[in-house]
Design an enzyme around this catalytic site. Structure first.
Site, mmCIF file in Angstrom:
data_model
loop_
_atom_site.group_PDB
_atom_site.id
_atom_site.type_symbol
_atom_site.label_atom_id
_atom_site.label_comp_id
_atom_site.label_asym_id
_atom_site.label_seq_id
_atom_site.Cartn_x
_atom_site.Cartn_y
_atom_site.Cartn_z
ATOM 1 N N HIS A 130 0.655 5.278 1.069
ATOM 2 C CA HIS A 130 -0.075 6.302 1.827
ATOM 3 C C HIS A 130 -0.023 7.611 1.047
ATOM 4 O O HIS A 130 1.054 8.008 0.571
ATOM 5 C CB HIS A 130 0.612 6.569 3.176
ATOM 6 N N HIS B 110 0.841 -1.201 0.000
ATOM 7 C CA HIS B 110 0.000 0.000 0.000
ATOM 8 C C HIS B 110 0.872 1.244 0.000
ATOM 9 O O HIS B 110 1.972 1.256 0.558
ATOM 10 C CB HIS B 110 -0.965 0.032 1.190
#
Ligand code: AMP
Length: 143
Positions: free
Chosen positions: A107, A105
Site C-alpha cells: 500500500h 501487495h
C-alpha cells in the site's frame, strides 16, 4: 514460507488476468499499480507483482526487488500528484497480520501533516473520483 499455498482465484489475480477492472496507474514486465477501491487517504495506491506470490514470506527476492522498485517510482508520483508531505507504506501478511487479499501487495498512501488515515477497508470510493486520481498519478509519472 507462507502458511498456505497461493490461490490464483484471488481478486488481484483476477485484475492481473483482466477478468475484473482496476484504475491502473503503472505497469511494467514484473509489476502493476492501481488505485485501492477503499482508500485510507486520497491517492491510496497498491503495487503488486505479476509473479504469483501470496505475501512477503513466499515471494522470490527478485519479485520483492521489482515491487519495491515500482513502489519507489509510483510513490514519488503519488506524493507529487497529491501535494503530499510524506508517504506511508503498508504490507500485511496472513489474516493475523491484517491481510485480506492473498496476493502480495504494498500500500502507498500520500500523507499530509496532521491528517489521520481513514480506517482499513472503511468504504468504497466513488469510481469517478478514483479514475480522476489515477489520471493525476499517471500525469505525474509522465511529468
Ligand atoms: P490487505 O490485504 O489487508 O492489505 O488489503 C487489501 C486491500 O485491497 C484493501 O485496502 C482493499 O480496499 C483493497 N481492495 C480489495 N479489492 C480491491 C479491488 N478490486 N481493487 C482495488 N483494491 C481492492
Amino acid at each position: 514460507m507462507a502458511d498456505t499455498a497461493y490461490d490464483p482465484d484471488n481478486i488481484f489475480g483476477k485484475i492481473l488476468r483482466g477478468e475484473i477492472p482496476a484504475h491502473k496507474v503503472y505497469e511494467d514486465e514484473h509489476t502493476l499499480a492501481f488505485m485501492d477501491v477503499m482508500p485510507q487517504g486520497e491517492g491510496h495506491t497498491l503495487v503488486i507483482p505479476k509473479a504469483p506470490s501470496r505475501g512477503l514470506l513466499d515471494a522470490e527476492p527478485e519479485t520483492l526487488a521489482a515491487v519495491m522498485r515500482t513502489a519507489q517510482v509510483v510513490g514519488r508520483a503519488v506524493k507529487t500528484a497529491f501535494g503530499a508531505e510524506g508517504l506511508t507504506l503498508f504490507q500485511f501478511n496472513e489474516p493475523a497480520g491484517g491481510q485480506t487479499v492473498f496476493h502480495l501487495h504494498v500500500h502507498l498512501i500520500p500523507r499530509h501533516e496532521g491528517v489521520p488515515l481513514r480506517r482499513h477497508e472503511g468504504g468504497m470510493a466513488d469510481p469517478t473520483v478514483l479514475a480522476d486520481h489515477a489520471g493525476r498519478i499517471r500525469a505525474a509519472l509522465e511529468g
